[in-house]
Every structure is written in structure tokens, then in C-alpha cells.
Design a protein around this motif. Structure first.
Motif, PDB file in Angstrom:
ATOM      1  N   TRP A 122     128.977 -43.173 -57.956  1.00 43.82           N
ATOM      2  CA  TRP A 122     128.007 -43.229 -59.048  1.00 43.82           C
ATOM      3  C   TRP A 122     127.388 -44.623 -59.144  1.00 43.82           C
ATOM      4  O   TRP A 122     128.046 -45.622 -58.844  1.00 43.82           O
ATOM      5  CB  TRP A 122     128.680 -42.923 -60.379  1.00 43.82           C
ATOM      6  CG  TRP A 122     129.246 -41.543 -60.476  1.00 43.82           C
ATOM      7  CD1 TRP A 122     130.486 -41.131 -60.071  1.00 43.82           C
ATOM      8  CD2 TRP A 122     128.606 -40.386 -61.023  1.00 43.82           C
ATOM      9  NE1 TRP A 122     130.652 -39.805 -60.331  1.00 43.82           N
ATOM     10  CE2 TRP A 122     129.523 -39.317 -60.926  1.00 43.82           C
ATOM     11  CE3 TRP A 122     127.360 -40.156 -61.603  1.00 43.82           C
ATOM     12  CZ2 TRP A 122     129.222 -38.033 -61.381  1.00 43.82           C
ATOM     13  CZ3 TRP A 122     127.059 -38.880 -62.053  1.00 43.82           C
ATOM     14  CH2 TRP A 122     127.981 -37.832 -61.931  1.00 43.82           C
ATOM     15  N   ALA A 123     126.138 -44.667 -59.561  1.00 46.58           N
ATOM     16  CA  ALA A 123     125.462 -45.945 -59.787  1.00 46.58           C
ATOM     17  C   ALA A 123     124.478 -45.789 -60.935  1.00 46.58           C
ATOM     18  O   ALA A 123     123.928 -44.700 -61.164  1.00 46.58           O
ATOM     19  CB  ALA A 123     124.732 -46.413 -58.535  1.00 46.58           C
ATOM     20  N   CYS A 124     124.247 -46.880 -61.645  1.00 45.70           N
ATOM     21  CA  CYS A 124     123.344 -46.853 -62.795  1.00 45.70           C
ATOM     22  C   CYS A 124     122.496 -48.126 -62.793  1.00 45.70           C
ATOM     23  O   CYS A 124     123.007 -49.221 -62.488  1.00 45.70           O
ATOM     24  CB  CYS A 124     124.159 -46.761 -64.086  1.00 45.70           C
ATOM     25  SG  CYS A 124     123.184 -46.336 -65.540  1.00 45.70           S
ATOM     26  N   TRP A 125     121.208 -47.984 -63.126  1.00 48.98           N
ATOM     27  CA  TRP A 125     120.278 -49.105 -63.043  1.00 48.98           C
ATOM     28  C   TRP A 125     119.204 -48.929 -64.116  1.00 48.98           C
ATOM     29  O   TRP A 125     118.749 -47.817 -64.359  1.00 48.98           O
ATOM     30  CB  TRP A 125     119.620 -49.113 -61.665  1.00 48.98           C
ATOM     31  CG  TRP A 125     119.234 -50.464 -61.147  1.00 48.98           C
ATOM     32  CD1 TRP A 125     118.030 -51.073 -61.286  1.00 48.98           C
ATOM     33  CD2 TRP A 125     120.046 -51.347 -60.386  1.00 48.98           C
ATOM     34  NE1 TRP A 125     118.033 -52.282 -60.647  1.00 48.98           N
ATOM     35  CE2 TRP A 125     119.274 -52.497 -60.084  1.00 48.98           C
ATOM     36  CE3 TRP A 125     121.359 -51.301 -59.929  1.00 48.98           C
ATOM     37  CZ2 TRP A 125     119.755 -53.567 -59.361  1.00 48.98           C
ATOM     38  CZ3 TRP A 125     121.846 -52.370 -59.194  1.00 48.98           C
ATOM     39  CH2 TRP A 125     121.054 -53.485 -58.922  1.00 48.98           C
ATOM     40  N   SER A 162     126.231 -51.109 -55.348  1.00 53.31           N
ATOM     41  CA  SER A 162     125.901 -50.614 -56.684  1.00 53.31           C
ATOM     42  C   SER A 162     126.721 -49.380 -57.041  1.00 53.31           C
ATOM     43  O   SER A 162     126.928 -49.085 -58.215  1.00 53.31           O
ATOM     44  CB  SER A 162     124.413 -50.272 -56.777  1.00 53.31           C
ATOM     45  OG  SER A 162     123.606 -51.409 -56.556  1.00 53.31           O
ATOM     46  N   PHE A 163     127.166 -48.632 -56.038  1.00 48.61           N
ATOM     47  CA  PHE A 163     127.879 -47.384 -56.288  1.00 48.61           C
ATOM     48  C   PHE A 163     129.366 -47.628 -56.518  1.00 48.61           C
ATOM     49  O   PHE A 163     129.982 -48.453 -55.844  1.00 48.61           O
ATOM     50  CB  PHE A 163     127.699 -46.420 -55.111  1.00 48.61           C
ATOM     51  CG  PHE A 163     126.340 -45.754 -55.085  1.00 48.61           C
ATOM     52  CD1 PHE A 163     126.140 -44.533 -55.686  1.00 48.61           C
ATOM     53  CD2 PHE A 163     125.273 -46.377 -54.462  1.00 48.61           C
ATOM     54  CE1 PHE A 163     124.891 -43.921 -55.665  1.00 48.61           C
ATOM     55  CE2 PHE A 163     124.017 -45.777 -54.437  1.00 48.61           C
ATOM     56  CZ  PHE A 163     123.828 -44.547 -55.042  1.00 48.61           C
ATOM     57  N   ARG A 197     126.296 -39.589 -55.793  1.00 49.24           N
ATOM     58  CA  ARG A 197     126.238 -39.412 -54.335  1.00 49.24           C
ATOM     59  C   ARG A 197     127.524 -38.745 -53.845  1.00 49.24           C
ATOM     60  O   ARG A 197     128.627 -39.103 -54.261  1.00 49.24           O
ATOM     61  CB  ARG A 197     126.073 -40.770 -53.656  1.00 49.24           C
ATOM     62  CG  ARG A 197     125.866 -40.703 -52.143  1.00 49.24           C
ATOM     63  CD  ARG A 197     125.618 -42.090 -51.582  1.00 49.24           C
ATOM     64  NE  ARG A 197     126.792 -42.945 -51.745  1.00 49.24           N
ATOM     65  CZ  ARG A 197     126.787 -44.256 -51.541  1.00 49.24           C
ATOM     66  NH1 ARG A 197     125.660 -44.873 -51.209  1.00 49.24           N
ATOM     67  NH2 ARG A 197     127.898 -44.960 -51.694  1.00 49.24           N
ATOM     68  N   SER A 198     127.356 -37.788 -52.965  1.00 45.88           N
ATOM     69  CA  SER A 198     128.506 -37.101 -52.386  1.00 45.88           C
ATOM     70  C   SER A 198     129.302 -38.050 -51.504  1.00 45.88           C
ATOM     71  O   SER A 198     128.723 -38.863 -50.759  1.00 45.88           O
ATOM     72  CB  SER A 198     128.044 -35.890 -51.570  1.00 45.88           C
ATOM     73  OG  SER A 198     129.105 -35.359 -50.817  1.00 45.88           O
ATOM     74  N   ILE A 199     130.612 -37.964 -51.576  1.00 47.66           N
ATOM     75  CA  ILE A 199     131.465 -38.809 -50.736  1.00 47.66           C
ATOM     76  C   ILE A 199     131.444 -38.326 -49.293  1.00 47.66           C
ATOM     77  O   ILE A 199     131.375 -39.128 -48.356  1.00 47.66           O
ATOM     78  CB  ILE A 199     132.909 -38.815 -51.283  1.00 47.66           C
ATOM     79  CG1 ILE A 199     132.944 -39.476 -52.659  1.00 47.66           C
ATOM     80  CG2 ILE A 199     133.856 -39.535 -50.322  1.00 47.66           C
ATOM     81  CD1 ILE A 199     134.283 -39.402 -53.334  1.00 47.66           C
ATOM     82  N   SER A 200     131.484 -37.019 -49.090  1.00 50.08           N
ATOM     83  CA  SER A 200     131.541 -36.466 -47.733  1.00 50.08           C
ATOM     84  C   SER A 200     130.184 -36.452 -47.037  1.00 50.08           C
ATOM     85  O   SER A 200     130.104 -36.453 -45.812  1.00 50.08           O
ATOM     86  CB  SER A 200     132.108 -35.044 -47.774  1.00 50.08           C
ATOM     87  OG  SER A 200     131.301 -34.214 -48.597  1.00 50.08           O
ATOM     88  N   PRO A 245     129.263 -47.142 -71.782  1.00 48.99           N
ATOM     89  CA  PRO A 245     130.006 -47.254 -70.516  1.00 48.99           C
ATOM     90  C   PRO A 245     129.519 -46.241 -69.482  1.00 48.99           C
ATOM     91  O   PRO A 245     129.083 -45.136 -69.831  1.00 48.99           O
ATOM     92  CB  PRO A 245     131.456 -46.962 -70.919  1.00 48.99           C
ATOM     93  CG  PRO A 245     131.504 -47.171 -72.392  1.00 48.99           C
ATOM     94  CD  PRO A 245     130.147 -46.798 -72.915  1.00 48.99           C
ATOM     95  N   LEU A 246     129.604 -46.603 -68.216  1.00 46.70           N
ATOM     96  CA  LEU A 246     129.216 -45.701 -67.139  1.00 46.70           C
ATOM     97  C   LEU A 246     130.033 -44.414 -67.196  1.00 46.70           C
ATOM     98  O   LEU A 246     129.500 -43.325 -66.949  1.00 46.70           O
ATOM     99  CB  LEU A 246     129.423 -46.395 -65.786  1.00 46.70           C
ATOM    100  CG  LEU A 246     129.146 -45.542 -64.535  1.00 46.70           C
ATOM    101  CD1 LEU A 246     127.707 -45.063 -64.504  1.00 46.70           C
ATOM    102  CD2 LEU A 246     129.478 -46.346 -63.270  1.00 46.70           C
ATOM    103  N   GLU A 247     131.301 -44.525 -67.541  1.00 49.96           N
ATOM    104  CA  GLU A 247     132.158 -43.341 -67.615  1.00 49.96           C
ATOM    105  C   GLU A 247     131.636 -42.325 -68.629  1.00 49.96           C
ATOM    106  O   GLU A 247     131.755 -41.115 -68.419  1.00 49.96           O
ATOM    107  CB  GLU A 247     133.591 -43.753 -67.973  1.00 49.96           C
ATOM    108  CG  GLU A 247     134.338 -44.485 -66.869  1.00 49.96           C
ATOM    109  CD  GLU A 247     133.958 -45.957 -66.784  1.00 49.96           C
ATOM    110  OE1 GLU A 247     134.456 -46.637 -65.870  1.00 49.96           O
ATOM    111  OE2 GLU A 247     133.158 -46.434 -67.630  1.00 49.96           O
TER     112      GLU A 247
END
Length: 339
Positions: A224-227, A206-207, A247-250, A267-269
Motif C-alpha cells: 500500500w502507498a498513499c500520497w 513508498s509502498f 499493489r498485488s504482492i504476487s 493513519p494509513l491503516e
């Protein structure tokens, strides 16, 4: 010579409309604090001081800023008066010249008042964003929706939502006892879940990894994710919404959560851009404190505080307009350059 800080605020808003107005503009509600050593300055009390990151003697202001035309400027400000230390203390109020009509308002209530004033003044604003201190107020979210605007608001991890709209049981007269007059969840309907639980149940795919904006060391990137979800308001299902998560990548355990009231085709952006605009206010406050003396004052009275803060915000908007004009001139020169 006395002058009206509210009239100056109105002129600031008109300047922002004329100089930075954008039909896709974003209103950002936040707060800033001013550490103070004494106890005479209006609104000063032991409270959380974001500037110092701890409970300390300070004044706190709720602020409304605006993102439009590649600039971020202030629109409005409200001094927060702690209820016990100031609203109830008539002698202290009188000494600081707090107007009699001023009553206690929570920070979300102050944010609502500033947003309504800005919209009435004609500030073009499609979006509103803010942090948990404001978005956890259902009344703020209701006001934004009722006025035809959209929001992308950060919320706490324990904010509750439904993943699907639950069934309700209508009010009905009962024989014996007190009749039930309100709606309630139908028997067997699921209870709302915390947003952290909802996000944990999402499929890993989802991310999406997307850059937020340019930082000093390059693009700032998160997953990022959206639901779709259903908001919980007053323990009953509210409007349909979107649950945005970052969500943090690291460090995958570091997540931020947002509730979004937006058109389904958004749009998600766009959601990410609005959510990330909230952090621009920190730069805005930093600039005002460093360049226009937002925090450089020694006043005790209500009217004195509003006059100083308003003048500082007006000066910041003027400097922002100069920077914007300079960027536009350089862009025009680059476009006209034969190379």
C-alpha cells in the motif's frame, strides 16, 4: 393487507442504529443484480449483470450497506430503471405499476439519495466507500464532503489528478468578442495526470506491506502507498485529497486506486480498513441471497419488488444481530473463564 415498504425501510434503519450503530461506521454503496428470463418484471432489461459477469437480461439494484460494531448489514435499496427501456416507455411503466413521480436516476444519484436519507435518519456514519461506478461521480464526492463525512473511494486508472495545485486565471472582461466568465488554468500550468501515471512515478519505497484482514487461508496482504494529490473536478483543480494505491504482492502490475477525502492525520491503516470494507458487501449480498431469499422472488410490480427486497434485508439484519449477540456471549464467557 397493503403495507409501506418505505416505512419498513425506515424501521430497518432504526434497528441498525440501535443494534450496530457506530460513530466510526462505514457506508458502502454498491449494486447487485438478479437474472430474469422474461421482460415483464419491473426494471428488467439487457444490461450488465454482475451475478453472471456479462450483459444479460436482469434487474439491477443499487444498495447501501453499513459496517458497524463488527457486523455488516443493509440500510437501503433502489431499483435501477434503464432510461430507454423503462423511463420512456409509459405503457410498460403503467403495466409494472411504476409510480408516476419516479424519474430516471443514475446509480450514483441513487446512492446520494440513500446516503442523505440515512444521515437524516441519524445513522452514525463517518466514512463512505464504493467502487468506480460510484466514485467517478464528482457530485457524489461533493455530497459526502458537504455533509461532513469522509470517503475512501475506488477510482478508475484513468481518473485525473494533479500532484501539486496548479495556478488559475480569474475571469476577466475582454475587449472585442465574448467575455470570458469562468476560471481556467493559467498559461503554462500542468495538465492533470492519470492516477496510474502518478503512481508509476512514486519512489519504490513508498509502498508498505500490510495485512488487510483475515481470510480463509490467513491474513490477506498487499503493498500500500498513499500520497497527497489535488482532485480534478470539471477539468479544474478541486479539493486536496489523498491518493491511496494497492499493489498485488504476487503480480506487481495489478494495482487498485482510491481517492480519499480524510483528515491529514488519518493513519494509513485506517484508510486501508475503510477501502477494504467495500468487499464486505459481497459477503453481505451472498448471505442475503443464501439465507434470507434476497433473490428468491417472482414478482412483476414496483411495490412487490420493494416489499420483497426490504423484508429480505430486514431478515438479514435480524440474523446478523443474533450472530453478534452470540459472539459477544462467547467473548464474555472467555473473559470470565478462570483459564
Amino acid at each position: 393487507m397493503p403495507w409501506d415498504a418505505e416505512a419498513a425501510r425506515d424501521r430497518l434503519e432504526q434497528f441498525v442504529i440501535e443494534t450496530f450503530g457506530d460513530e466510526k461506521g462505514i457506508g458502502v454503496v454498491d449494486e447487485t443484480s438478479f437474472p430474469k428470463a422474461g421482460d415483464k418484471s419491473v426494471g428488467v432489461a439487457k444490461q450488465y449483470c454482475g451475478t453472471l459477469g456479462k450483459i444479460e437480461n436482469c434487474q439491477v439494484a443499487t444498495v447501501l450497506s453499513y459496517v458497524g460494531r463488527d457486523s455488516h448489514v443493509f440500510l437501503d435499496r433502489c431499483l435501477y430503471l434503464p432510461e430507454v427501456e423503462w423511463i420512456w416507455d409509459q405503457d410498460r411503466r403503467a403495466e409494472a405499476m411504476v409510480p408516476e413521480e419516479v424519474q430516471f436516476e443514475t446509480k450514483p444519484q441513487q446512492a446520494i439519495a440513500m446516503l442523505l436519507h440515512a444521515w437524516e435518519a441519524g445513522v452514525p456514519m463517518k466514512w463512505v466507500t464504493g467502487d468506480e461506478a460510484y466514485s467517478d461521480s464528482p457530485r457524489l464526492r461533493e455530497t459526502i464532503q458537504a455533509c461532513g463525512r469522509f470517503y475512501v473511494l475506488a477510482v478508475a486508472a484513468n481518473t485525473r489528478v494533479w500532484q501539486e495545485r496548479p495556478a488559475l486565471q480569474a475571469p476577466e472582461e475582454q475587449t472585442g468578442g465574448r467575455p470570458r466568465r469562468g476560471w481556467r488554468l493559467a498559461e503554462g500550468s500542468p495538465k492533470p495526470q492519470m492516477v496510474s501515471e502518478v503512481v508509476a512515478s512514486w519512489p519504490r519505497q513508498s509502498f508498505q506491506r500490510l495485512a488487510v484482514m483475515e481470510g480463509e487461508k490467513g491474513p490477506i496482504t498487499y503493498d500500500w502507498a498513499c500520497w497527497p494529490v489535488v482532485e480534478s473536478r470539471d477539468q479544474l483543480p478541486g479539493p486536496d485529497a489523498w491518493r491511496l494505491s494497492r499493489r498485488s504482492i504476487s503480480k506487481a502490475s495489478e494495482l487498485a486506486y482510491y481517492l480519499c477525502s480524510v483528515p491529514p492525520e488519518t493513519p494509513l491503516e485506517t484508510l486501508i480498513w475503510v477501502a477494504s470494507s467495500r468487499y464486505m458487501v459481497e459477503q453481505c449480498i451472498k448471505e442475503a441471497k443464501g439465507e434470507t431469499g434476497l433473490n428468491e422472488y417472482a414478482v412483476r410490480f414496483w411495490h412487490s419488488w420493494y416489499r420483497h427486497i426490504t423484508l429480505s434485508m430486514m431478515a438479514h439484519a435480524f440474523l446478523a444481530s443474533i450472530r453478534a449477540a452470540s459472539r459477544e456471549k462467547k467473548g464474555q464467557e472467555a473473559r470470565n473463564s478462570p483459564n
